[in-house]
Design a protein around this motif. Structure first.
Motif, PDB file in Angstrom:
ATOM      1  N   LEU A  35       0.891  -1.175   0.080  1.00  0.00           N
ATOM      2  CA  LEU A  35       0.131  -0.002   0.149  1.00  0.00           C
ATOM      3  C   LEU A  35       0.885   1.182   0.118  1.00  0.00           C
ATOM      4  O   LEU A  35       0.433   2.440  -0.025  1.00  0.00           O
ATOM      5  CB  LEU A  35      -0.814  -0.008   1.093  1.00  0.00           C
ATOM      6  CG  LEU A  35      -1.930  -1.019   1.370  1.00  0.00           C
ATOM      7  CD1 LEU A  35      -2.600  -1.451   2.552  1.00  0.00           C
ATOM      8  CD2 LEU A  35      -3.027  -1.060   0.193  1.00  0.00           C
ATOM      9  N   GLY A  36       2.311   1.162   0.095  1.00  0.00           N
ATOM     10  CA  GLY A  36       3.186   2.175  -0.047  1.00  0.00           C
ATOM     11  C   GLY A  36       3.020   3.177  -1.242  1.00  0.00           C
ATOM     12  O   GLY A  36       2.254   2.437  -2.246  1.00  0.00           O
ATOM     13  N   ARG A  37       3.975   3.906  -1.573  1.00  0.00           N
ATOM     14  CA  ARG A  37       3.917   4.744  -2.750  1.00  0.00           C
ATOM     15  C   ARG A  37       4.188   4.057  -4.132  1.00  0.00           C
ATOM     16  O   ARG A  37       3.489   4.261  -5.120  1.00  0.00           O
ATOM     17  CB  ARG A  37       4.697   5.772  -2.643  1.00  0.00           C
ATOM     18  CG  ARG A  37       4.532   7.340  -3.213  1.00  0.00           C
ATOM     19  CD  ARG A  37       5.447   8.210  -2.476  1.00  0.00           C
ATOM     20  NE  ARG A  37       6.990   7.803  -2.507  1.00  0.00           N
ATOM     21  CZ  ARG A  37       7.662   8.059  -3.632  1.00  0.00           C
ATOM     22  NH1 ARG A  37       7.248   8.684  -4.785  1.00  0.00           N
ATOM     23  NH2 ARG A  37       8.932   7.793  -3.608  1.00  0.00           N
ATOM     24  N   LYS A  38       5.096   2.944  -3.893  1.00  0.00           N
ATOM     25  CA  LYS A  38       5.056   2.084  -4.950  1.00  0.00           C
ATOM     26  C   LYS A  38       4.852   0.886  -4.658  1.00  0.00           C
ATOM     27  O   LYS A  38       5.123  -0.273  -5.630  1.00  0.00           O
ATOM     28  CB  LYS A  38       6.673   2.116  -5.530  1.00  0.00           C
ATOM     29  CG  LYS A  38       7.235   3.567  -6.204  1.00  0.00           C
ATOM     30  CD  LYS A  38       8.578   3.450  -6.417  1.00  0.00           C
ATOM     31  CE  LYS A  38       9.202   4.850  -6.755  1.00  0.00           C
ATOM     32  NZ  LYS A  38      10.379   4.888  -6.843  1.00  0.00           N
ATOM     33  N   GLY A  39       3.803   0.724  -3.795  1.00  0.00           N
ATOM     34  CA  GLY A  39       3.205  -0.692  -3.630  1.00  0.00           C
ATOM     35  C   GLY A  39       2.340  -1.373  -4.659  1.00  0.00           C
ATOM     36  O   GLY A  39       1.805  -0.444  -5.550  1.00  0.00           O
ATOM     37  N   VAL A  40       2.228  -2.743  -4.597  1.00  0.00           N
ATOM     38  CA  VAL A  40       1.409  -3.355  -5.742  1.00  0.00           C
ATOM     39  C   VAL A  40       0.083  -2.750  -6.047  1.00  0.00           C
ATOM     40  O   VAL A  40      -0.282  -2.479  -7.103  1.00  0.00           O
ATOM     41  CB  VAL A  40       1.495  -4.909  -5.495  1.00  0.00           C
ATOM     42  CG1 VAL A  40       0.728  -5.682  -6.719  1.00  0.00           C
ATOM     43  CG2 VAL A  40       2.604  -5.376  -5.074  1.00  0.00           C
ATOM     44  N   ILE A  41      -0.604  -2.655  -4.744  1.00  0.00           N
ATOM     45  CA  ILE A  41      -2.287  -2.249  -5.032  1.00  0.00           C
ATOM     46  C   ILE A  41      -2.190  -0.763  -5.566  1.00  0.00           C
ATOM     47  O   ILE A  41      -3.019  -0.181  -6.015  1.00  0.00           O
ATOM     48  CB  ILE A  41      -2.965  -2.617  -3.724  1.00  0.00           C
ATOM     49  CG1 ILE A  41      -2.923  -4.189  -3.440  1.00  0.00           C
ATOM     50  CG2 ILE A  41      -4.279  -2.102  -3.744  1.00  0.00           C
ATOM     51  CD1 ILE A  41      -3.454  -4.993  -4.324  1.00  0.00           C
ATOM     52  N   THR A  42      -1.214   0.108  -4.987  1.00  0.00           N
ATOM     53  CA  THR A  42      -1.301   1.643  -5.140  1.00  0.00           C
ATOM     54  C   THR A  42      -1.195   1.735  -6.744  1.00  0.00           C
ATOM     55  O   THR A  42      -1.732   2.436  -7.312  1.00  0.00           O
ATOM     56  CB  THR A  42       0.000   1.952  -4.316  1.00  0.00           C
ATOM     57  OG1 THR A  42      -0.008   2.124  -3.095  1.00  0.00           O
ATOM     58  CG2 THR A  42      -0.216   3.802  -4.713  1.00  0.00           C
ATOM     59  N   LEU A  43      -0.131   0.898  -7.380  1.00  0.00           N
ATOM     60  CA  LEU A  43       0.056   0.929  -8.716  1.00  0.00           C
ATOM     61  C   LEU A  43      -0.997   0.498  -9.354  1.00  0.00           C
ATOM     62  O   LEU A  43      -1.374   1.074 -10.391  1.00  0.00           O
ATOM     63  CB  LEU A  43       1.368  -0.004  -9.245  1.00  0.00           C
ATOM     64  CG  LEU A  43       2.524   0.573  -8.707  1.00  0.00           C
ATOM     65  CD1 LEU A  43       3.727  -0.507  -9.035  1.00  0.00           C
ATOM     66  CD2 LEU A  43       3.080   1.955  -8.972  1.00  0.00           C
ATOM     67  N   GLN A  44      -1.890  -0.290  -9.141  1.00  0.00           N
ATOM     68  CA  GLN A  44      -3.167  -0.890  -9.474  1.00  0.00           C
ATOM     69  C   GLN A  44      -4.189   0.207  -9.641  1.00  0.00           C
ATOM     70  O   GLN A  44      -4.793   0.479 -10.634  1.00  0.00           O
ATOM     71  CB  GLN A  44      -3.505  -2.041  -8.870  1.00  0.00           C
ATOM     72  CG  GLN A  44      -2.929  -3.410  -9.088  1.00  0.00           C
ATOM     73  CD  GLN A  44      -3.234  -4.135 -10.286  1.00  0.00           C
ATOM     74  OE1 GLN A  44      -3.616  -3.556 -11.206  1.00  0.00           O
ATOM     75  NE2 GLN A  44      -2.685  -5.503 -10.128  1.00  0.00           N
ATOM     76  N   VAL A  45      -4.200   0.946  -8.518  1.00  0.00           N
ATOM     77  CA  VAL A  45      -5.191   2.087  -8.458  1.00  0.00           C
ATOM     78  C   VAL A  45      -4.699   3.057  -9.442  1.00  0.00           C
ATOM     79  O   VAL A  45      -5.729   3.555 -10.146  1.00  0.00           O
ATOM     80  CB  VAL A  45      -5.288   2.731  -6.780  1.00  0.00           C
ATOM     81  CG1 VAL A  45      -6.139   3.956  -7.017  1.00  0.00           C
ATOM     82  CG2 VAL A  45      -5.641   1.588  -5.890  1.00  0.00           C
ATOM     83  N   ARG A  46      -3.591   3.220  -9.513  1.00  0.00           N
ATOM     84  CA  ARG A  46      -3.018   4.372 -10.551  1.00  0.00           C
ATOM     85  C   ARG A  46      -3.242   4.002 -11.775  1.00  0.00           C
ATOM     86  O   ARG A  46      -3.492   4.753 -12.872  1.00  0.00           O
ATOM     87  CB  ARG A  46      -1.634   4.671 -10.431  1.00  0.00           C
ATOM     88  CG  ARG A  46      -1.355   5.528  -8.889  1.00  0.00           C
ATOM     89  CD  ARG A  46       0.176   5.939  -9.177  1.00  0.00           C
ATOM     90  NE  ARG A  46       0.453   6.725  -7.741  1.00  0.00           N
ATOM     91  CZ  ARG A  46       1.550   6.275  -7.323  1.00  0.00           C
ATOM     92  NH1 ARG A  46       2.686   5.773  -8.114  1.00  0.00           N
ATOM     93  NH2 ARG A  46       2.076   6.741  -6.117  1.00  0.00           N
ATOM     94  N   SER A  47      -3.404   2.727 -12.067  1.00  0.00           N
ATOM     95  CA  SER A  47      -3.397   2.081 -13.458  1.00  0.00           C
ATOM     96  C   SER A  47      -4.833   2.248 -14.086  1.00  0.00           C
ATOM     97  O   SER A  47      -5.057   2.178 -15.249  1.00  0.00           O
ATOM     98  CB  SER A  47      -3.106   0.651 -13.703  1.00  0.00           C
ATOM     99  OG  SER A  47      -4.208  -0.029 -13.163  1.00  0.00           O
ATOM    100  N   VAL A  48      -5.846   2.835 -13.441  1.00  0.00           N
ATOM    101  CA  VAL A  48      -7.111   2.937 -13.681  1.00  0.00           C
ATOM    102  C   VAL A  48      -7.348   3.830 -14.951  1.00  0.00           C
ATOM    103  O   VAL A  48      -7.972   3.428 -15.835  1.00  0.00           O
ATOM    104  CB  VAL A  48      -8.181   3.342 -12.492  1.00  0.00           C
ATOM    105  CG1 VAL A  48      -9.483   3.419 -13.068  1.00  0.00           C
ATOM    106  CG2 VAL A  48      -7.975   2.238 -11.772  1.00  0.00           C
ATOM    107  N   GLY A  49      -6.548   4.831 -14.914  1.00  0.00           N
ATOM    108  CA  GLY A  49      -6.756   6.062 -15.826  1.00  0.00           C
ATOM    109  C   GLY A  49      -6.349   5.364 -17.557  1.00  0.00           C
ATOM    110  O   GLY A  49      -6.895   6.010 -18.372  1.00  0.00           O
TER     111      GLY A  49
END
Ligand code: FA5
Length: 354
Positions: A35-49
């Motif tokens: 869940l950190g800045r470069k965490g797996v799930i964080t990156l998934q959230v960012r990929s939505v766009g």
């Protein structure tokens, strides 16, 4: 594997890793990786766009649900880890409740106070009561009423600290040089009881005295004295010597020598000085007894008729004796202390010995 399957797999992996995180370090790493800045799930959230428009709502909804679920799981797991670590620390004995506590260090009475109480007790048994007189004294009580007028050379022996004069008052104030001014205070109180005749007196007056004096092994510029005063009908010098002899044998124990020699004080007539054989050197002579083998312990004498009169007692009818002893010097003799400066040097290594 499509996007949704990859997301579910990342969720599964994160859940399993979280369950395996059993200490604070692993937990911290898990958070950074997930869940950190470069965490797996964080990156998934960012990929939505970047997703095709038709996948965005469903993927966005699901990835946020997963993120929130993992945040909650992390908080719960952190609490579990914290509790487990505390239990482990207790088990390892970090807090051993069976160890003895730190001992409290209670104080005790200063040697001067102990000595004063011994003196009170001895004179109390001889029928003397304790009378308190002020440290800051009027010049008249310290000198004039004790038969030491302004021109008298005895004033030079008792030079002292003068206190600022009370405004518009001719009375001069000083720090008393001896406890003798209390003699006149006690007499005036007992002579003035409102009854027809003055009362007999048997008091001791303890207190601090102050002198403009060089500090040496046997002299301080502040020290204690205990004054004794007995006024009555037919009191004689033998009563005085008997009282001092009784005091020394009760204070030092029997077997020590006391000698009396003639002396001079303006407020007693005749006057004597009482000496004890020096216990420190066995009478051979040392720095404390000024190499004489004797240490002066009290000045004394028969109360001078002028002083009796100043106190309100008719010298044709009444007589009395008075004495003044130090407190530190007798204690030095009794407890073999070879320097008076130890008393008020505040060195616990000295004070704890008594
Ligand atoms: C007096 O002060 C007289 N007032 C004593 C007295 C009372 C005589 C009643 C007659 C009748 P003196 O100065 O000698 O006397 O002191 C008495 C005692 O006080 C001494 O024996 C000594 O024990 C103690 N003393 C005096 N000066 C010091 C000092 N600088 N440091 C410690 N103790 C002292």
């Amino acid at each position: 594997m499509n996007l949704f399957e990859a997301l579910e797999q990342a969720y599964q992996t994160a859940q399993t890793a979280l369950e395996d995180a059993k200490d604070a370090g692993t937990l911290e790493t898990w958070y950074a990786d997930t869940l950190g800045r470069k965490g797996v799930i964080t990156l998934q959230v960012r990929s939505v766009g970047q997703l095709p428009a038709e996948d965005r709502p469903a993927f966005g909804k699901r990835v946020n649900e997963i993120k929130q679920a993992l945040e909650a799981a992390y908080t719960a797991q952190a609490q579990v880890v914290k509790t487990a670590e505390l239990a482990r620390a207790l088990e390892a004995g970090a807090i051993d409740v069976t160890l003895p506590g730190r001992p409290a260090t209670p104080g005790h009475l200063h040697l001067t106070t102990q000595t004063l109480r011994q003196i009170y007790s001895i004179f109390g048994r001889m029928g003397f009561e304790v009378y308190e007189a002020p440290d800051v004294e009027l010049e008249s009580y310290n000198f004039d009423l004790l038969n030491i007028p302004e021109y008298h050379p005895a004033r030079d022996m008792w030079d002292t600290f003068w206190v600022q004069q009370v405004r518009n008052s001719p009375a001069r104030l000083l720090l008393r040089t001896h406890t003798s001014p209390g003699q006149v205070r006690a007499m005036r109180e007992r002579a003035n009881t409102g009854r027809s005749a003055p009362e007999p007196i048997r008091v001791i007056l303890p207190g601090k005295c102050y002198r403009y004096e060089q500090i040496t092994a046997r002299s301080e510029h502040q020290f204690y004295q205990v004054e004794g005063l007995a006024v009555g009908k037919n009191i004689t010098m033998t009563d005085l010597i008997g009282t001092l002899t009784q005091f020394t044998s009760m204070f030092y124990g029997s077997g020590h020598k006391m000698r009396v020699r003639s002396s001079y004080f303006p407020f007693t007539e005749p006057s004597i000085e009482a000496d004890m054989s020096c216990i420190l050197c066995g009478g051979k002579g040392c720095r404390v007894c000024k190499y004489t083998g004797w240490l002066e312990i009290a000045g004394a004498g028969m109360v001078h008729p002028v002083v009796l009169k100043n106190g309100g007692y008719d010298p044709d009818e009444w007589s009395g004796f008075a004495f003044g002893t130090g407190v530190e010097r007798p204690a030095m003799l009794k407890y073999s202390v070879n320097d008076i400066r130890y008393f008020y040097g505040n060195d616990l290594r000295f004070l704890r010995q008594f």
